[in-house]
Structures are given as structure tokens and as C-alpha cells.
Design a protein around this motif. Sequence first.
Motif, PDB file in Angstrom:
ATOM      1  N   TYR A 212     -16.645 -24.153 108.690  1.00 49.67           N
ATOM      2  CA  TYR A 212     -15.454 -23.450 108.226  1.00 49.67           C
ATOM      3  C   TYR A 212     -14.196 -24.193 108.666  1.00 49.67           C
ATOM      4  N   GLN A 213     -14.241 -24.696 109.885  1.00 46.63           N
ATOM      5  CA  GLN A 213     -13.089 -25.419 110.415  1.00 46.63           C
ATOM      6  C   GLN A 213     -12.837 -26.690 109.601  1.00 46.63           C
ATOM      7  N   ALA A 214     -13.932 -27.376 109.271  1.00 45.71           N
ATOM      8  CA  ALA A 214     -13.792 -28.589 108.462  1.00 45.71           C
ATOM      9  C   ALA A 214     -13.252 -28.255 107.076  1.00 45.71           C
ATOM     10  N   GLN A 215     -13.705 -27.114 106.526  1.00 48.36           N
ATOM     11  CA  GLN A 215     -13.190 -26.703 105.214  1.00 48.36           C
ATOM     12  C   GLN A 215     -11.704 -26.365 105.304  1.00 48.36           C
ATOM     13  N   THR A 216     -11.314 -25.721 106.402  1.00 44.74           N
ATOM     14  CA  THR A 216      -9.898 -25.405 106.601  1.00 44.74           C
ATOM     15  C   THR A 216      -9.066 -26.673 106.668  1.00 44.74           C
ATOM     16  N   MET A 217      -9.554 -27.663 107.419  1.00 41.53           N
ATOM     17  CA  MET A 217      -8.819 -28.918 107.545  1.00 41.53           C
ATOM     18  C   MET A 217      -8.769 -29.652 106.204  1.00 41.53           C
ATOM     19  N   MET A 218      -9.852 -29.566 105.430  1.00 39.93           N
ATOM     20  CA  MET A 218      -9.851 -30.196 104.107  1.00 39.93           C
ATOM     21  C   MET A 218      -8.838 -29.517 103.195  1.00 39.93           C
ATOM     22  N   ASP A 219      -8.768 -28.189 103.271  1.00 40.78           N
ATOM     23  CA  ASP A 219      -7.788 -27.471 102.444  1.00 40.78           C
ATOM     24  C   ASP A 219      -6.357 -27.823 102.848  1.00 40.78           C
ATOM     25  N   ILE A 220      -6.136 -28.026 104.142  1.00 42.57           N
ATOM     26  CA  ILE A 220      -4.798 -28.427 104.603  1.00 42.57           C
ATOM     27  C   ILE A 220      -4.448 -29.808 104.055  1.00 42.57           C
ATOM     28  N   VAL A 221      -5.397 -30.742 104.157  1.00 42.82           N
ATOM     29  CA  VAL A 221      -5.169 -32.104 103.664  1.00 42.82           C
ATOM     30  C   VAL A 221      -4.878 -32.073 102.163  1.00 42.82           C
ATOM     31  N   THR A 222      -5.635 -31.250 101.444  1.00 43.16           N
ATOM     32  CA  THR A 222      -5.427 -31.156  99.995  1.00 43.16           C
ATOM     33  C   THR A 222      -4.065 -30.565  99.679  1.00 43.16           C
ATOM     34  N   ALA A 223      -3.676 -29.519 100.431  1.00 45.88           N
ATOM     35  CA  ALA A 223      -2.373 -28.892 100.203  1.00 45.88           C
ATOM     36  C   ALA A 223      -1.227 -29.852 100.496  1.00 45.88           C
ATOM     37  N   MET A 224      -1.429 -30.764 101.453  1.00 44.15           N
ATOM     38  CA  MET A 224      -0.410 -31.761 101.773  1.00 44.15           C
ATOM     39  C   MET A 224      -0.386 -32.918 100.776  1.00 44.15           C
ATOM     40  N   GLU A 225      -1.366 -32.893  99.833  1.00 41.48           N
ATOM     41  CA  GLU A 225      -1.507 -33.960  98.841  1.00 41.48           C
ATOM     42  C   GLU A 225      -1.812 -35.287  99.514  1.00 41.48           C
ATOM     43  N   TRP A 226      -2.589 -35.229 100.577  1.00 36.98           N
ATOM     44  CA  TRP A 226      -3.072 -36.448 101.238  1.00 36.98           C
ATOM     45  C   TRP A 226      -4.475 -36.722 100.717  1.00 36.98           C
ATOM     46  N   ASN A 227      -4.723 -37.942 100.316  1.00 33.68           N
ATOM     47  CA  ASN A 227      -6.055 -38.272  99.818  1.00 33.68           C
ATOM     48  C   ASN A 227      -6.684 -39.458 100.525  1.00 33.68           C
ATOM     49  N   TYR A 228      -6.046 -39.920 101.599  1.00 34.15           N
ATOM     50  CA  TYR A 228      -6.562 -41.094 102.314  1.00 34.15           C
ATOM     51  C   TYR A 228      -6.345 -40.844 103.802  1.00 34.15           C
ATOM     52  N   VAL A 229      -7.402 -40.504 104.510  1.00 37.83           N
ATOM     53  CA  VAL A 229      -7.283 -40.103 105.909  1.00 37.83           C
ATOM     54  C   VAL A 229      -8.335 -40.829 106.736  1.00 37.83           C
ATOM     55  N   SER A 230      -8.108 -40.857 108.050  1.00 35.52           N
ATOM     56  CA  SER A 230      -9.086 -41.371 109.002  1.00 35.52           C
ATOM     57  C   SER A 230      -9.591 -40.209 109.843  1.00 35.52           C
ATOM     58  N   THR A 231     -10.755 -40.392 110.447  1.00 35.50           N
ATOM     59  CA  THR A 231     -11.310 -39.360 111.320  1.00 35.50           C
ATOM     60  C   THR A 231     -11.539 -39.948 112.702  1.00 35.50           C
ATOM     61  N   LEU A 232     -11.416 -39.094 113.699  1.00 36.75           N
ATOM     62  CA  LEU A 232     -11.582 -39.511 115.093  1.00 36.75           C
ATOM     63  C   LEU A 232     -12.337 -38.406 115.811  1.00 36.75           C
ATOM     64  N   ALA A 233     -13.452 -38.751 116.418  1.00 38.09           N
ATOM     65  CA  ALA A 233     -14.313 -37.752 117.048  1.00 38.09           C
ATOM     66  C   ALA A 233     -14.703 -38.191 118.447  1.00 38.09           C
ATOM     67  N   SER A 234     -14.780 -37.208 119.338  1.00 39.33           N
ATOM     68  CA  SER A 234     -15.354 -37.458 120.661  1.00 39.33           C
ATOM     69  C   SER A 234     -16.863 -37.522 120.509  1.00 39.33           C
TER      70      SER A 234
END
Length: 942
Positions: A212-234
Motif C-alpha cells: 500500500y505504501q508503495a502504491q501511495t508513493m507511486m500515486d504521488i509520483v504520478t500526481a507530480m508528473e514525474w516519470n523518471y525516478v531512482s530508488t534507494l533502499a536499506s
Amino acid sequence: MERQWKPRSSPQSRSFILLFVAISYTALLPGASSQRVPTDPQAAPEYAHSIRLDGDIILGGLFPIHSRGDRGTPCGELKKEKGIHRLEAMMFAIDLINKDPELLPNITLGARILDTCSRDTYALEQSLTFVQALIERDGSDVRCANGDPPIFTKPDKIVGVIGAASSSVSIMVANILRLFKIPQISYASTAPELSDNTRYDFFSRVVPPDSYQAQTMMDIVTAMEWNYVSTLASEGNYGESGVEAFIQISRETGGVCIAQSLKIPREPRPGEFDKIIRRLLETSNARAVIMFANEDDIRRVLDAAKRNNQTGHFLWVGSDSWGSKISPVIGQEKVAEGAITILPKRASVDAFDRYFRSRSLSNNRRNVWFAEFWEENFNCKLGMHGKRPGSLKKCTGLEKVGRDSSYEQEGKVQFVMDAVYAMAHALHRMHREFCFGYPGLCPRMANSIDGKELLSHIRAVNFNGSAGTPVVFNENGDAPGRYDIFQYQITNRSIAEYRVIGSWTNKLHLKVEAMRWRTGDPTLPSSVCSVPCRAGERKKVVKGVPCCWHCERCDGYHFQASEFTCELCPYEMRPDANRTGCVPIPIIKLEWHSPWAVVPVFLSMLGIIATSFVIVTFVRYNDTPIVRASDREMSYVLLTGIFLCYAITFLMISTPDVGVCSFRRIFLGLGMCFSYAALLTKTNRIHRIFEQGKKSVTAPRFISPASQLVITFSLISVQLLGVFVWFATDPPHTVVDFGEQRTQDPMLARGVLKCDISDLSLICSLGYSILLMVTCTVYAIKTRGVPEKFNEAKPIGFTMYTTCIIWLAFIPIFFGTSQSAERMYIQTTTLTISLSLSASVSLGMLYMPKVYIILFRPDQNVPKRKRSFKAIVTAATMSGKLTQKGGDRPNGEVKTELCESMETNRTKEERKEGRKAGRPTGILNRCHAHELFSFGRVAGEI
């Protein structure tokens, strides 16, 4: 004393071997603690590193009281909020439940709480405490030194576990607890992996999973009209599973591309975070960074970005591990400005605040770590055995939380309390089912609480939690997704704080207008591989990276049919200004005010006026000798043709319709046909007369005016017959020619409204008239040797020569411009001017001299005495011979020879007639020869 472990005869005994293997495995894991839970009361205090609360039912608790220790050390520094706040929340919830007469009446809850030290291997080792009661110790072969049998401390029987916090710890512990069917409810573990009910069937959680959290972050990215992102994980289950869920969603939706996916090692080497920043800068267009990292890693990433002068470049999107925490951003507010973070929807529990602020060293002795918290919180030292050596001041014990130190309730306190209450409500439902009406625990629950039964009741609970939000579980034991969305903003007063900018409950609700990026800047930053193509451009996607493309203009007559394709407009249409659709091509025609029309119309009007003037003059002086001598009937036919040649200009410029097109077909060649049919008949007549004179003195046939008219109209009828055949085979109609002005630039393209007359049809229409003109020219050449001005022979010749030159110039101009964009204008103007010029030549050479004599030299417009046809033909024949010899002899000799020739040719009868009339024959011959050179005398006689 030797001791022997033996599984008791119970259903759990089958899993003991697996447990043994797990215990052995943890001993071999790197970083595993060498400490063991003491089982001998003489070896060490049993509860020195745990909390035990007595009760009828004992719940287990797992909390990260301390952080992960350095290499070789299991535990590190104390965690005040994540550790102590959450631990106290569990004890506070148990206190409330035990005081509640409606929930588990006459039953008290107890607890056994352990420290996980934020390390999965250490937590696994500690959690073995929870299963000790399910393993029976066999001491039959063991004796103490004095020979007495051993006495074993009876371990607590744990019916359920609250925790753990970290997903990696929960996964490790869940693998053990499920073997002994002990239900587990986590208050903070969000890894999507834990939603697998086939592997973690006894695991539940009151927080939503990272899917759900990942879906929320994806919806935020989409709403910002960002289509090119990087990911960083511990490195670990939480970070890696969260990023994997985000990447999976991005693949399914297809709207976001991952530029880079980086991982932070568990034990990062020096310079590791600077290297991560440099790696992120390799794809500088991917400014948005999706972070599933722990609190410490977040702080170090921000610090590395600050060291590398990248303040304001990255657009951080943090998971709930960042949330609204202050610790990751302290000292680096500028580099964190604009960060978007999410946190499961929560509310502060006021009752817990009052409870925690009232805690002190004197009233909270049950918390074995509270003294350490006291020193850490108030920055002081408690006596000789304090945990903070070198502290500047000594603790008095009279300090107060929230008064002498800052205090803010930790974000997961609500969920800890909800997890405890969920377990209590499940036990309450179970008690009503098994012990209905029985005060306290009935034997069925006192002896053994079946974990599977308890799990079914946990999954069925539905109540309002400590913050008033519903607590429910789905079939996988997950809580519903409810998130608050924060942004870290710096206000105009230079105060940095987290502000709520939206929420997510199955779908995103974002207040974009409330977002701020750089101080005071409300504009939306971009994180795209390629800028959007402009209208009329298509995307040419880079292979393998659907978010990166090149923009190609839809050129020519193509328009943008979709985001990735250009299509050709229909033939009668052209792209609009934006090239996003097609519009009809404008239709034009030759306008009256156009310069291409003004000149031909002006010439035509002059010609019509002049022709009308000649016709009026001839009609008025119709019976005068000069008009009569000009073949009146043929003159009027010729003038009609000239008038039609001028008039056709107006039809050629008029707006095409069926009527106009019909008249164009009829009159386009008819005017020339009238003119050249009349001229051909006249030249043919002259030729036949003089050819006949060479043979005999008898007049040729069909030279009378009536015969001439019949011949002329017969020639004209051929033209009309051809036109009528044309009408029958191809009825006239209008067309719009889109190819004539189809320029390379579609904006200049025009459709030409015109009659459906092809170039071939035009040539056929004018061809017959041109044939008459050429034939007339041939006869004009043949009669060039007749006496000067003899019946207009020479003016007709000059007229035809000039006309041929005009039409020879017309042909290359007309057909040479067939590919020009101005074809319609050039060809129409050329055709009309050529017709006007040819008519003007005929009018000027054949009629203007006569009009001049009629109007200004009436003395010459008098009748001459007539000659017999025989005399005139004989004179004309001699004139031909004279012309052949005239170049070698004097003028007097020529005239003498002409008279002699005429005398020789006279018959005796003529000489006799001459004598009877009393006229000298020599004088008569000379007079005949002289009069041949006078147009006025000879013309009247023909």
C-alpha cells in the motif's frame, strides 16, 4: 550438574527438531550474540534484560530498546522514542485493559517484554524465551551435587506476541512462532513479504503493508508528473521489499521508469554514501529519489548530499521510516527541504502523554531500562553505576518528562496500543465462546490456549482503536491502507516543519497548492527523462527505456494521430496550426480584384468597346462603297468572332458553376472559330480567283456573298458539333483541384475551384480554331503576291502572321507553368490575353483603316467604275508576270510591257468593239494596268 533437554509429548514435539536447527543456525550467523537466555537460576538473574509482568494470560513483547551495536556487539545506544515510548505504550495498554470491567473481566494480562536491539539474529535468539514453556525438560537422569533432583524454573506460557518493529526481525521471529502456533501482531513491520499467508500464517499487523505504501508513493509520483525516478533502499527485508513493490507497480502501470535502484549495505564502508550520491547524479534527470531506508541511513544520505553541494537538486520521497521524524533532518534542513514523506494515518493518544509525563524513577521500577532512559533523556548520571560515564551533572530523580526535557509522542504508540487491544479483544471473544458465564479463566483456557483458535479470533476483531480509527484485518492479517502525506517545508520565518499535504485511503488526495519546494517557490519541479513533446510532435521512444524519447516533428501533410504516431491527412485536408488534427484546405478561385484578372478584364473591355464602335460604324454606313466593298456579311461574321474573343474573358474569370462551365466550353473556341472561319473563307476566295485567272477568264464557283456565308457557317458548325459531342460524353461540372497548389508547406496549400476542363480538353477545344488559323495563314502566304490592297489580301496576311506569333508564344507559357503554384492565375491570364491580342490584331489591321476612311476621309468613300471580271482577272494575271520581271527593268518599261501584254491578249472581237466605241486600244491597256494598283478601283469591281 548435567541437564538433558527432551521434547515433551505434545503436538509441538514434531517441531522441536526444526527449532533446534534454528537455534544452531542463529549461533552461526554473523553478528549473533554470544549471550544466551539463562536457564539456570544460579547462573544469572533470569529477567535481567527483560520485563516480566504477572498475569493470568501472558503476552510477549518485542521492542528495539537499543540500536544495533557495532561489529561484534549485539546492542548499541538506547532508543528513547522507538524503544522506550513503544515499550511503555504496551504496558500502558495492559494497565487500561486490566482496569476495564468490560474487556476480559476477572482476567489480568501479563507481559514478557524483550529487547531486539534492532538486529534480526539477536531477536531470534531472544524470542526462544517465548517457546520455552512449550518444551518439556527431562531431568530424570540429572542429579544435583547433593543427589537431589534438579529444580527447573517454570517458564511463562506465552499465548501471543506483540511485535516486532523491524520487518526483518518480524520475519525471523515469525518463522519460529508459527512452528509453535503462537499468533503474532506487529505494530510497525510493513514488508510486503509478510502478507504471504502460506509462509507467515500466524502473523498479523495493525499497520498497512508496504505494498500500500508503495502504491501511495507511486500515486504521488504520478500526481507530480514525474516519470523518471531512482530508488534507494536499506539492505534488509523492509527496504528491499518496499523498493521491489514500488518497481513492480511501476512495471504494471507503465507510467514511471526506474533510472537506478541502489542499495545501502548493512555495514556501509567509509565514503559509501558519497558514492551513492555520485551514482544518483549519473542520471541527473531523475531528480526524484524513492527511499525505503531506516532512520540512520536517511540521515547519512542527506548529509552526503549536503557535502556534495547537491542541496535542492534531489526530490526526496520517503517511506514511513522517515515519516515525520526530526532526527533524520536535524542540521540539514536545507537539503531535506521539499521532501515528501508518508506515514500510516495516526493520531496522538492524549492519555498516553499524561501517563508518560507522570513516569519517574520511583513509580516505574517495572521498566528495567527506564533508568538508562532517564540518564539519556535528562543528560545526567545516576550514581556510581550510571550508564553515562563522564556526564557533567548528576541526576536528582526529581526531573520531569516534558518539563526538563523535550517530549513528543512517538508515531507508532497508537499502533502498539492497537496491537495489544486486538489481542485482548480476540481473547475476550475466545473467552465468551469457551468460558461463557465463567468468572475468570475456565479450565479450557487456563490449561492451554490453542494458537490456531486465537488466530481465527484475531482475524475477526473489529473495534475502534486508541485513536478512534477502525482496527480490522484482511485474510492475510494486514490492516487497511491509510496514510497521511507530509512535506518538509521551511516557512518564511525560517522554521522547518512537516506539514500535512494530503492523504491516501485506497486513492490519493493531494493538495498540490499547499506544497512548497524551495523557500517560497510554489512551482512544481520536474523529474523526467525527456521533456514532453510539443503539439504536432511524436515520441520516438529509446529502446528499453519507455520514459525516454526523442521528439520528431510531424512534417508535410502529416498530423499527430497519437502520442507515438503521425498520420497523413486526407487529400482535401491539411494539418491545423498545432498539427494535432486536420482542417479543410481553403478553396480559392480567380477573384475579380486580383491583378491577374484586372489586366485581362481591362484589355477585354477596351476591345469590346472598340468592336462595338466598329460594328455601330459599319451599321450606320452600311451602304457606303467602302463597307459594301468589304463583304459586309463576312465582315459582320468576323466582328462577331472578335467580340466573342473579348467576351470569353469574363467567363474565364467568373466563379465556376455548371452554367459558367457550360458557356466556357461553348464560347472558348467559338470566337476564334468565327474569326478564322471568316478569314479562311476570304483568303480561299482570293486564292481561287487568282488561280482560276491563270487558267481561264471564267469566274470560279462559290464566290458570291451567300456562298461565302454558307462556307463560313459550315466551318463553324464543325466546332459546335464537337462541343455537343463533348457535352454528351462528359457533362460539364465543377471540381476542386487540390493538387494544383499543393505546396510543400501545408499552410500555403489551396484548393482551386475550377471547371472540369483538362489541358487536353482545352487543346481539343482550341485545336480546331488553331487549325483554321494555320490554314488561313497558309492561304495568306499563297496570296501574298496579289496586287497591293487587293481585297484585303495583304492585311489578312499580316494579321495571320501576327496571330501565329501570339499563339506560338502562348503555348510554352501555358504548358510551361503546369507545375507552378500560380498555375491557375498564369494560364487563365495568358489564355485570355492571347485571345484579346489576337482579336485586337484582326480588329486593328482589318477594320481600323476602313473606319478611319469612313469617318475622316469621306472623299475616298466614293463608288468607282466597275470592271468586267474578265478584264480584272487578266490584269491580275499580268500583274503576276510583271512582278516576276519588275526587278530587272525600269518602271516605264514595266508599264509598257504590261500594256503590250494586255494588247496581245486581246481578241480581235475586243479590238473591233474598241474601235466601234471610239477608244484607243493602247490607252485602254495602260489604264487597266494602272488601276490594278488602286484598292478603291479594283475592290469594288470584285
